[in-house]
Design an enzyme around this catalytic site. Structure first.
Site, PDB file in Angstrom:
ATOM      1  N   ASN A 112      14.835  69.674  34.729  1.00  9.93           N
ATOM      2  CA  ASN A 112      14.029  70.785  35.228  1.00  9.93           C
ATOM      3  C   ASN A 112      12.562  70.388  35.151  1.00  9.93           C
ATOM      4  O   ASN A 112      12.181  69.548  34.337  1.00  9.93           O
ATOM      5  CB  ASN A 112      14.267  72.012  34.333  1.00  9.93           C
ATOM      6  CG  ASN A 112      13.432  73.215  34.743  1.00  9.93           C
ATOM      7  OD1 ASN A 112      13.331  73.542  35.933  1.00  9.93           O
ATOM      8  ND2 ASN A 112      12.800  73.880  33.782  1.00  9.93           N
ATOM      9  N   SER A 141       5.879  69.320  32.689  1.00  9.95           N
ATOM     10  CA  SER A 141       6.877  68.602  31.885  1.00  9.95           C
ATOM     11  C   SER A 141       8.173  68.545  32.676  1.00  9.95           C
ATOM     12  O   SER A 141       8.602  69.557  33.235  1.00  9.95           O
ATOM     13  CB  SER A 141       7.158  69.357  30.575  1.00  9.95           C
ATOM     14  OG  SER A 141       5.967  69.675  29.885  1.00  9.95           O
ATOM     15  N   ASP A 150      13.633  76.243  28.767  1.00 11.12           N
ATOM     16  CA  ASP A 150      12.616  75.181  28.719  1.00 11.12           C
ATOM     17  C   ASP A 150      12.552  74.492  27.357  1.00 11.12           C
ATOM     18  O   ASP A 150      11.472  74.113  26.893  1.00 11.12           O
ATOM     19  CB  ASP A 150      11.223  75.756  29.093  1.00 11.12           C
ATOM     20  CG  ASP A 150      11.221  76.391  30.471  1.00 11.12           C
ATOM     21  OD1 ASP A 150      11.901  75.873  31.367  1.00 11.12           O
ATOM     22  OD2 ASP A 150      10.549  77.426  30.650  1.00 11.12           O
TER      23      ASP A 150
HETATM   24  C1  GAR Z   1       6.715  74.966  40.335  1.00 15.14           C
HETATM   25  O1  GAR Z   1       5.382  75.088  39.908  1.00 15.14           O
HETATM   26  C2  GAR Z   1       7.642  74.792  39.157  1.00 15.14           C
HETATM   27  O2  GAR Z   1       7.095  74.032  38.126  1.00 15.14           O
HETATM   28  C3  GAR Z   1       7.828  76.222  38.724  1.00 15.14           C
HETATM   29  O3  GAR Z   1       7.973  76.937  39.921  1.00 15.14           O
HETATM   30  C4  GAR Z   1       7.212  76.283  40.931  1.00 15.14           C
HETATM   31  C5  GAR Z   1       8.126  76.048  42.110  1.00 15.14           C
HETATM   32  O4  GAR Z   1       7.394  75.572  43.203  1.00 15.14           O
HETATM   33  N1  GAR Z   1       8.973  76.370  37.890  1.00 15.14           N
HETATM   34  C6  GAR Z   1       9.027  77.236  36.895  1.00 15.14           C
HETATM   35  O5  GAR Z   1       8.097  77.978  36.600  1.00 15.14           O
HETATM   36  C7  GAR Z   1      10.326  77.224  36.123  1.00 15.14           C
HETATM   37  N2  GAR Z   1      10.150  77.874  34.863  1.00 15.14           N
HETATM   38  P1  GAR Z   1       8.115  74.890  44.418  1.00 15.14           P
HETATM   39  O6  GAR Z   1       9.178  75.874  44.903  1.00 15.14           O
HETATM   40  O7  GAR Z   1       7.041  74.684  45.438  1.00 15.14           O
HETATM   41  O8  GAR Z   1       8.707  73.603  43.924  1.00 15.14           O
END
Ligand code: GAR
Length: 208
Positions: A112, A141, A150
Site C-alpha cells: 500500500n 511510505s 497503515d
Molecule cells: C494518494 O495520495 C494515496 O497515497 C492516498 O490516496 C491518494 C490516491 O490518489 N492513499 C491513502 O490516503 C490511503 N490511506 P490516486 O488515486 O491519484 O492514486
C-alpha cells in the site's frame, strides 16, 4: 526472457498511482506487468485510465460500510486475482481496509502507499494531519499490508519539506510527485525478489 511479476491494482478514486505503476510496467526492462485493475466504485477515474491503457478492469461492490469490505467482496477479489495468477496486489488509493480471504492469502504479497511518513499520521488525510501537527517534513511510505491500518512493515519512504505557506493542496501535490516515484520503485524491488520481511523490518537485498 525473464518472468514478469503479475500485478493487480486496487483503487477507489483518481488513479494517478495506478497510472504511475502501469506506465512503469510498460517499460520493457521493468520486471512487472499490470494485469488487472479492481475498483470498488464505478465512478473511479482509475477505471477510465485503465481502459485507455488497455488494462482489464473489474468493479467489485464492497458493501455500504465506508472504509470496510464484505467477506463476499474479499472472496471475489481473491478469485479474480488467482484466476489471473496475480503475484502482487497494490493498493493505490483504495479507501477500504482489506480483510478476509484476500488479506489472508496475499499478506506478504500485498502493498500500500500512504501519503505520510509512517508511523505518523495513519488513516485518512495523512497530508492534513501532518500540516495540522506542524511537522517540517512529511512524505510518503510504501509498506506491506497487515491487518492493521497503515501498520505493516515499511518498504521505502520519500521525504518532502513542508513549506511555511503550504495548504493541504500544495503539500498533497508535492507528496504525490514522490508517490509516483516511490510506488513503481517498490513494485520493482518486489518483482525482483529483493524484499525480505524480517519482523517489523524489510531488508532490501543487494541495495547499493
Ligand atoms: C494518494 O495520495 C494515496 O497515497 C492516498 O490516496 C491518494 C490516491 O490518489 N492513499 C491513502 O490516503 C490511503 N490511506 P490516486 O488515486 O491519484 O492514486
Amino acid at each position: 526472457m525473464r518472468h514478469s511479476c503479475n500485478v493487480a491494482v486496487l483503487a477507489s478514486g483518481r488513479g494517478s498511482n495506478f497510472k504511475a505503476i502501469a506506465e512503469a510496467c510498460r517499460n520493457e526492462n521493468f520486471p512487472a506487468v499490470v494485469r488487472l485493475l479492481i475498483v470498488d466504485n464505478p465512478d473511479a477515474g482509475a477505471l477510465r485510465l485503465a481502459e485507455e491503457m488497455g488494462i482489464e478492469t473489474a468493479i467489485v461492490d464492497c458493501g455500504p460500510k465506508r472504509g470496510s469490505m464484505t467477506p463476499e467482496s474479499s472472496e471475489e477479489m481473491y478469485r479474480l486475482a488467482t484466476e489471473r495468477d496475480i503475484e502482487l496486489v497494490c493498493l493505490a488509493g483504495f479507501m477500504r481496509i482489506v480483510k478476509g480471504r484476500l488479506l489472508d492469502e496475499y499478506q506478504g504479497r500485498m502493498i500500500n502507499i500512504h501519503p505520510a511518513l509512517l508511523p505518523s499520521f495513519k488513516g485518512l488525510q495523512g497530508q492534513k494531519q501532518a500540516l495540522d501537527y506542524g511537522v517540517r517534513y512529511s512524505g510518503c511510505s510504501v509498506h506491506f499490508v497487515d491487518p492493521g491500518v497503515d501498520t505493516g512493515p515499511i518498504i521505502l519512504q520519500r521525504v518532502v519539506p513542508v513549506h511555511q505557506d503550504d495548504d493541504e493542496e500544495s503539500l498533497s501535490a508535492r507528496i504525490l510527485k514522490e508517490e509516483h516515484k516511490a510506488y513503481p520503485e517498490a513494485v520493482r524491488l518486489f518483482a525482483e525478489g529483493r524484499l525480505r520481511i524480517e519482523g517489523r523490518r524489510v531488508r532490501v537485498l543487494d541495495e547499493t
